[in-house]
Design a protein around this motif. Structure first.
Motif, PDB file in Angstrom:
ATOM      1  N   TYR A 173       0.813  -1.220   0.000  1.00 47.27           N
ATOM      2  CA  TYR A 173       0.000   0.000   0.000  1.00 47.27           C
ATOM      3  C   TYR A 173       0.850   1.276   0.000  1.00 47.27           C
ATOM      4  CZ  TYR A 173      -3.927  -3.115   0.992  1.00 47.27           C
ATOM      5  OH  TYR A 173      -4.864  -4.106   0.918  1.00 47.27           O
ATOM      6  N   THR A 174       2.024   1.225   0.599  1.00 44.44           N
ATOM      7  CA  THR A 174       2.865   2.428   0.638  1.00 44.44           C
ATOM      8  C   THR A 174       3.512   2.695  -0.718  1.00 44.44           C
ATOM      9  OG1 THR A 174       3.360   1.966   2.946  1.00 44.44           O
ATOM     10  CG2 THR A 174       4.761   3.567   1.851  1.00 44.44           C
ATOM     11  N   LEU A 175       4.041   1.635  -1.331  1.00 46.86           N
ATOM     12  CA  LEU A 175       4.740   1.819  -2.594  1.00 46.86           C
ATOM     13  C   LEU A 175       3.813   1.685  -3.807  1.00 46.86           C
ATOM     14  CD1 LEU A 175       8.024  -0.199  -1.899  1.00 46.86           C
ATOM     15  CD2 LEU A 175       7.505   2.170  -1.336  1.00 46.86           C
ATOM     16  N   ALA A 176       2.524   1.373  -3.559  1.00 49.29           N
ATOM     17  CA  ALA A 176       1.572   1.157  -4.653  1.00 49.29           C
ATOM     18  C   ALA A 176       2.074   0.083  -5.610  1.00 49.29           C
ATOM     19  CB  ALA A 176       1.279   2.464  -5.386  1.00 49.29           C
ATOM     20  N   VAL A 177       2.582  -1.006  -5.046  1.00 51.70           N
ATOM     21  CA  VAL A 177       3.044  -2.118  -5.875  1.00 51.70           C
ATOM     22  C   VAL A 177       2.283  -3.392  -5.492  1.00 51.70           C
ATOM     23  CG1 VAL A 177       5.371  -1.265  -6.327  1.00 51.70           C
ATOM     24  CG2 VAL A 177       4.947  -2.595  -4.258  1.00 51.70           C
ATOM     25  N   ASP A 178       1.840  -4.107  -6.507  1.00 54.03           N
ATOM     26  CA  ASP A 178       1.139  -5.364  -6.294  1.00 54.03           C
ATOM     27  C   ASP A 178       2.189  -6.454  -6.077  1.00 54.03           C
ATOM     28  OD1 ASP A 178      -0.232  -7.715  -6.433  1.00 54.03           O
ATOM     29  OD2 ASP A 178      -1.298  -7.244  -8.293  1.00 54.03           O
ATOM     30  N   ARG A 179       2.139  -7.079  -4.897  1.00 53.49           N
ATOM     31  CA  ARG A 179       3.122  -8.117  -4.568  1.00 53.49           C
ATOM     32  C   ARG A 179       3.087  -9.288  -5.542  1.00 53.49           C
ATOM     33  NH1 ARG A 179       1.589 -10.290   0.920  1.00 53.49           N
ATOM     34  NH2 ARG A 179      -0.284  -9.037   0.868  1.00 53.49           N
ATOM     35  N   GLN A 180       1.880  -9.556  -6.078  1.00 54.93           N
ATOM     36  CA  GLN A 180       1.756 -10.753  -6.909  1.00 54.93           C
ATOM     37  C   GLN A 180       2.071 -10.503  -8.386  1.00 54.93           C
ATOM     38  OE1 GLN A 180      -0.687 -11.020  -4.121  1.00 54.93           O
ATOM     39  NE2 GLN A 180      -1.524 -13.031  -4.286  1.00 54.93           N
ATOM     40  N   ASN A 181       2.369  -9.268  -8.708  1.00 55.98           N
ATOM     41  CA  ASN A 181       2.640  -8.940 -10.097  1.00 55.98           C
ATOM     42  C   ASN A 181       4.141  -9.016 -10.379  1.00 55.98           C
ATOM     43  OD1 ASN A 181       2.961  -7.771 -12.581  1.00 55.98           O
ATOM     44  ND2 ASN A 181       1.515  -6.108 -12.204  1.00 55.98           N
ATOM     45  N   GLU A 182       4.538 -10.104 -11.036  1.00 58.33           N
ATOM     46  CA  GLU A 182       5.962 -10.330 -11.248  1.00 58.33           C
ATOM     47  C   GLU A 182       6.614  -9.290 -12.141  1.00 58.33           C
ATOM     48  OE1 GLU A 182       7.381 -14.194 -12.414  1.00 58.33           O
ATOM     49  OE2 GLU A 182       5.962 -15.116 -10.997  1.00 58.33           O
ATOM     50  N   SER A 183       5.846  -8.727 -13.053  1.00 56.72           N
ATOM     51  CA  SER A 183       6.444  -7.807 -14.014  1.00 56.72           C
ATOM     52  C   SER A 183       6.967  -6.523 -13.361  1.00 56.72           C
ATOM     53  CB  SER A 183       5.436  -7.476 -15.112  1.00 56.72           C
ATOM     54  OG  SER A 183       4.338  -6.790 -14.554  1.00 56.72           O
ATOM     55  N   ILE A 184       6.486  -6.230 -12.126  1.00 57.00           N
ATOM     56  CA  ILE A 184       6.967  -5.008 -11.494  1.00 57.00           C
ATOM     57  C   ILE A 184       7.897  -5.302 -10.312  1.00 57.00           C
ATOM     58  CG2 ILE A 184       5.050  -3.503 -12.172  1.00 57.00           C
ATOM     59  CD1 ILE A 184       3.919  -4.019  -9.293  1.00 57.00           C
ATOM     60  N   SER A 185       8.358  -6.565 -10.255  1.00 54.93           N
ATOM     61  CA  SER A 185       9.145  -6.956  -9.079  1.00 54.93           C
ATOM     62  C   SER A 185      10.367  -6.053  -8.857  1.00 54.93           C
ATOM     63  CB  SER A 185       9.548  -8.423  -9.163  1.00 54.93           C
ATOM     64  OG  SER A 185      10.276  -8.641 -10.339  1.00 54.93           O
ATOM     65  N   GLU A 186      10.926  -5.502  -9.927  1.00 50.35           N
ATOM     66  CA  GLU A 186      12.096  -4.631  -9.739  1.00 50.35           C
ATOM     67  C   GLU A 186      11.746  -3.308  -9.034  1.00 50.35           C
ATOM     68  OE1 GLU A 186      13.718  -2.342 -13.021  1.00 50.35           O
ATOM     69  OE2 GLU A 186      12.323  -3.366 -14.385  1.00 50.35           O
ATOM     70  N   PHE A 187      10.454  -2.997  -9.005  1.00 56.36           N
ATOM     71  CA  PHE A 187      10.050  -1.760  -8.333  1.00 56.36           C
ATOM     72  C   PHE A 187       9.674  -1.980  -6.869  1.00 56.36           C
ATOM     73  CE2 PHE A 187       9.054  -1.315 -12.847  1.00 56.36           C
ATOM     74  CZ  PHE A 187       9.809  -0.184 -13.149  1.00 56.36           C
ATOM     75  N   VAL A 188       9.666  -3.265  -6.479  1.00 56.54           N
ATOM     76  CA  VAL A 188       9.305  -3.575  -5.100  1.00 56.54           C
ATOM     77  C   VAL A 188      10.568  -3.533  -4.243  1.00 56.54           C
ATOM     78  CG1 VAL A 188       8.193  -5.228  -3.555  1.00 56.54           C
ATOM     79  CG2 VAL A 188       7.463  -5.080  -5.926  1.00 56.54           C
ATOM     80  N   ASP A 189      10.764  -2.426  -3.565  1.00 57.46           N
ATOM     81  CA  ASP A 189      11.932  -2.284  -2.701  1.00 57.46           C
ATOM     82  C   ASP A 189      11.445  -2.421  -1.263  1.00 57.46           C
ATOM     83  OD1 ASP A 189      14.134  -1.619  -1.257  1.00 57.46           O
ATOM     84  OD2 ASP A 189      14.200   0.489  -1.909  1.00 57.46           O
ATOM     85  N   THR A 190      11.608  -3.633  -0.702  1.00 57.02           N
ATOM     86  CA  THR A 190      11.065  -3.860   0.639  1.00 57.02           C
ATOM     87  C   THR A 190      11.820  -3.066   1.702  1.00 57.02           C
ATOM     88  OG1 THR A 190      12.423  -5.826   0.846  1.00 57.02           O
ATOM     89  CG2 THR A 190      10.164  -6.163   0.133  1.00 57.02           C
ATOM     90  N   HIS A 191      13.019  -2.587   1.343  1.00 51.39           N
ATOM     91  CA  HIS A 191      13.793  -1.794   2.304  1.00 51.39           C
ATOM     92  C   HIS A 191      13.609  -0.292   2.064  1.00 51.39           C
ATOM     93  CE1 HIS A 191      16.836  -5.251   3.235  1.00 51.39           C
ATOM     94  NE2 HIS A 191      15.590  -5.654   3.244  1.00 51.39           N
ATOM     95  N   HIS A 192      12.592   0.063   1.310  1.00 53.44           N
ATOM     96  CA  HIS A 192      12.344   1.462   0.962  1.00 53.44           C
ATOM     97  C   HIS A 192      12.296   2.319   2.237  1.00 53.44           C
ATOM     98  CE1 HIS A 192      10.461   4.989  -0.796  1.00 53.44           C
ATOM     99  NE2 HIS A 192      10.515   4.430  -1.992  1.00 53.44           N
ATOM    100  N   GLU A 193      12.927   3.454   2.183  1.00 52.85           N
ATOM    101  CA  GLU A 193      13.007   4.335   3.343  1.00 52.85           C
ATOM    102  C   GLU A 193      11.610   4.719   3.863  1.00 52.85           C
ATOM    103  OE1 GLU A 193      15.704   4.812   4.955  1.00 52.85           O
ATOM    104  OE2 GLU A 193      14.884   6.240   6.419  1.00 52.85           O
ATOM    105  N   ALA A 194      10.643   4.822   2.956  1.00 56.63           N
ATOM    106  CA  ALA A 194       9.283   5.216   3.369  1.00 56.63           C
ATOM    107  C   ALA A 194       8.715   4.187   4.346  1.00 56.63           C
ATOM    108  CB  ALA A 194       8.374   5.325   2.146  1.00 56.63           C
ATOM    109  N   ILE A 195       8.966   2.916   4.059  1.00 55.76           N
ATOM    110  CA  ILE A 195       8.429   1.859   4.928  1.00 55.76           C
ATOM    111  C   ILE A 195       9.136   1.895   6.285  1.00 55.76           C
ATOM    112  CG2 ILE A 195       8.158  -0.641   5.167  1.00 55.76           C
ATOM    113  CD1 ILE A 195       8.242  -0.557   1.970  1.00 55.76           C
ATOM    114  N   LEU A 196      10.461   2.024   6.227  1.00 51.18           N
ATOM    115  CA  LEU A 196      11.218   2.046   7.482  1.00 51.18           C
ATOM    116  C   LEU A 196      10.820   3.239   8.353  1.00 51.18           C
ATOM    117  CD1 LEU A 196      14.609   0.887   5.968  1.00 51.18           C
ATOM    118  CD2 LEU A 196      13.049  -0.448   7.396  1.00 51.18           C
TER     119      LEU A 196
END
Lengths: 540, 85
Positions: A458-481
């Motif tokens: 919800y923070t990064l607006a990325v769908d976890r199940q969508n493989e095509s955008i996996s490079e945009f899923v930064d789980t260590h993103h500063e916003a989340i931390l």
């Protein structure tokens, strides 16, 4: 040295003598008989003995590995009771006047072939079951031992494909590793090896043959390599690898029963995430200090109707009792989005992750919610239970949910049903909104547990199940931390605890950062507990 | 004679374990049971025959029962299928 390459399906290193179970040696010869009636009786007797063995095996499996493994042996036993299995055998004995061993082999080969021809992979794996059942009968008839582990030596067992009844009967102390020629996705070899915690390689092909029997071999269950007569370099390398694996495991064992505390004295509650009452064993066996997340929605999945209050109560009570006084945080129904059950009859949504899910369903369908809450409160009399609401994004939602819990408590009191009135009520912090207003929420909640998977989505607006955008899923993103830090700080200001139950909690590269943030609790998969405790206890 | 029809939802169809349980369930009734899938059919009390029918996800099976307890038989079959498959 010969190197055979297959698929490693169970990690570990083993060196020893290879023992190839040569099926061709079990092939009975066609022998003429004179007494057909006597032979039919001999077959009936052997078939009965085999059925008894299978029933006993099913019992044993139920205890050792659970209901699901036992079911297979019950099916085997039923095959033997099926006249479609036995009639062709009896027919061959009567018409060709031959021995029961040969008749069993021939009839079962025909039957197995029919299954092997089916295009469906799961069904064609049943050909192995037919052969397995036939082999058992033949073994009984000929008085031959089925168990290759009856010898005095520890061995690395090899064959075309292990049958479930074989692996179940092995003397575990004698088996160093399992290696097989075949490699089906539904391989029993892999499952059993992992349960037994020994290395295994499948799919080694025909080069794994009877000729290798008796030769020294080395197995690398991680790399999927089988070395025949390994040279000194390989042995040394594998010994090093084995020592490392063993060392790591032993190293971790020393943390069993220890508190989770940094060198400077900061204590972390190290809890387990579980999905069913059965998983409670895994939590206890891995030395969890509590259950930080019991995903109650699994009780609702894979059914055709809502689980009633009794079913839920039994499940919650089992976990509460198994944890024996340690905290058990049970998350209320988190269905919707990627977890669907047909009978909920949720309308189709364009955007289910932002739709009718979790607490939104509960607040909309109060009866459903109340049934679960009654079960939860009743279980609270049998252990240390806490209730946690998922997907909260406003104070209003939390207050509404709490009003319903108050109603349930009043109803239980009226009916004289025992429960713990002080059962803590916490929330999942998994929407950016809840993290941002965590100061307000902290005044109404007894604890926070941060769900990093949804929080990331919800923070990064990325769908976890969508493989095509996996490079945009930064789980260590500063916003989340930063959202995590904000949540922890607000919890502490209000005097409540905050933990993480999402998969980020087990990420070793963040453990230091979480501890520095002041996190109070980490709830992770049971198998990660000792490793994480060792990491925390090594921290300054 | 009574019959029910059901569309299999289990992703791997009627496989060995549920087939075994279904046979066990149906074996308790006295009626003669037939399980049909399109033009193929089998005796509803025989494990190997049912497994060989290789019923897949999305396919419709018809369970027919003929005998004194035919209604109870098809009801039990329907309940089992709905719950497990």
């Amino acid at each position: 040295m010969i190197t055979l390459k297959g698929k490693g399906v169970s990690v570990g290193i083993a060196t020893g003598k290879l023992l190839f179970i040569d099926r061709s040696k079990f092939v009975p010869e066609r022998k003429a008989i004179t007494d057909v009636a006597g032979e039919l009786q001999r077959f009936a007797h052997a078939s009965k003995t085999a059925q008894d063995q299978l029933s006993k095996l099913a019992e044993e499996m139920k205890e050792k590995l659970g209901e699901e493994h036992a079911a297979l042996f019950e099916v085997h036993s039923m095959m033997l009771a099926d006249t479609d299995f036995t009639d062709p055998i009896r027919k061959i004995i009567s018409e060709e006047v031959v021995c029961a061993e040969y008749a069993t082999l021939r009839a079962s080969t025909v039957l197995a072939q029919e299954f092997a021809d089916l295009e469906d992979e799961y069904m064609s794996a049943r050909a192995a079951d037919v052969r397995d059942v036939a082999k058992r009968v033949i073994a009984v008839l000929s008085g031959a031992p089925v168990d290759p582990t009856s010898g005095p030596e520890q061995v690395i067992l090899a064959t075309d494909d292990f049958t479930p009844s074989e692996t179940a009967q092995f003397d575990r102390s004698k088996v160093l590793a399992l290696v097989s020629q075949a490699g089906a996705a539904n391989s029993h070899t892999a499952i059993f090896a992992r349960t037994m915690n020994i290395p295994a390689i499948i799919g080694l092909g025909a080069s794994l043959s009877a000729g290798l029997s008796g030769l020294p071999v080395a197995v690398d269950g991680e790399g999927g390599e089988l070395y025949v007569e390994p040279d000194a370099d390989v042995v040394a390398r594998l010994q090093e690898k084995a020592a490392k694996i063993k060392g790591e495991r032993a190293q971790l064992e020393q943390y069993r029963g220890k508190p989770t505390v940094t060198k400077s004295g900061k204590k972390i509650k190290l809890y387990a995430n579980i999905g069913s009452a059965k998983d409670a064993d895994s939590a206890v066996n891995n030395d969890a200090e509590g259950v930080g997340l019991f995903r109650s929605e699994f009780l609702y999945l894979g059914r055709d109707d809502y689980p009633d209050e009794m079913v839920q109560f039994e499940s919650y009570k089992t976990v509460a009792e198994r944890l024996n006084g340690k905290l058990v945080v049970i998350r209320t129904l988190d269905i919707g989005a990627d977890k669907q059950a047909d009978y909920f009859k949720l309308p189709h949504e364009e955007n289910p992750a932002l739709g009718m899910r979790a607490i939104r369903i509960c607040l909309t369908r109060k009866d459903l919610f109340k049934t679960q809450l009654r079960a939860l409160y009743r279980a609270s009399a049998f252990g240390n239970v806490a209730i946690m609401f998922p997907m909260i994004s406003s104070v209003k939602e939390l207050l509404q949910a709490k009003t319903i819990t108050a109603e349930v408590r009043a109803e239980l009191t009226e009916k004289n049903i025992k429960f713990n009135p002080d059962t803590p009520i916490g929330i999942m912090v998994e929407t950016p909104a809840s993290a941002i207003i965590s100061d307000q929420l902290a005044r109404e909640a007894d604890f926070f547990s941060i769900g990093t998977n949804d929080l990331t989505q919800y923070t990064l607006a990325v769908d976890r199940q969508n493989e095509s955008i996996s490079e945009f899923v930064d789980t260590h993103h500063e916003a989340i931390l930063r959202l995590i830090q904000m949540t922890v700080d607000n919890a502490h200001k209000a005097g409540i605890w905050a933990g993480i139950c999402g998969s980020l909690g087990a990420d070793p590269t963040l453990t230091q950062r979480f501890v520095d943030m002041g996190i109070d609790e980490l709830s992770v998969e049971p198998s990660a507990i000792l490793r994480l405790r060792s990491r925390i206890n090594e921290m300054a | 004679m009574q019959s029910i029809s059901y569309v299999i939802k289990d992703p791997i169809g009627i496989h060995a374990r549920p087939a075994g349980s279904l046979i066990k369930e149906l074996g308790a009734f006295s009626s003669k049971v037939t399980i049909k899938r399109g033009a193929d059919s089998c005796d509803g009390k025989k494990l190997l025959a049912l497994m060989k029918l290789k019923v897949k996800q999305g396919e419709t099976v018809v369970v027919e029962a003929d005998g004194a307890d035919e209604e109870a038989t098809v009801k039990a079959a329907e309940a089992f299928l709905t719950k497990n498959l």
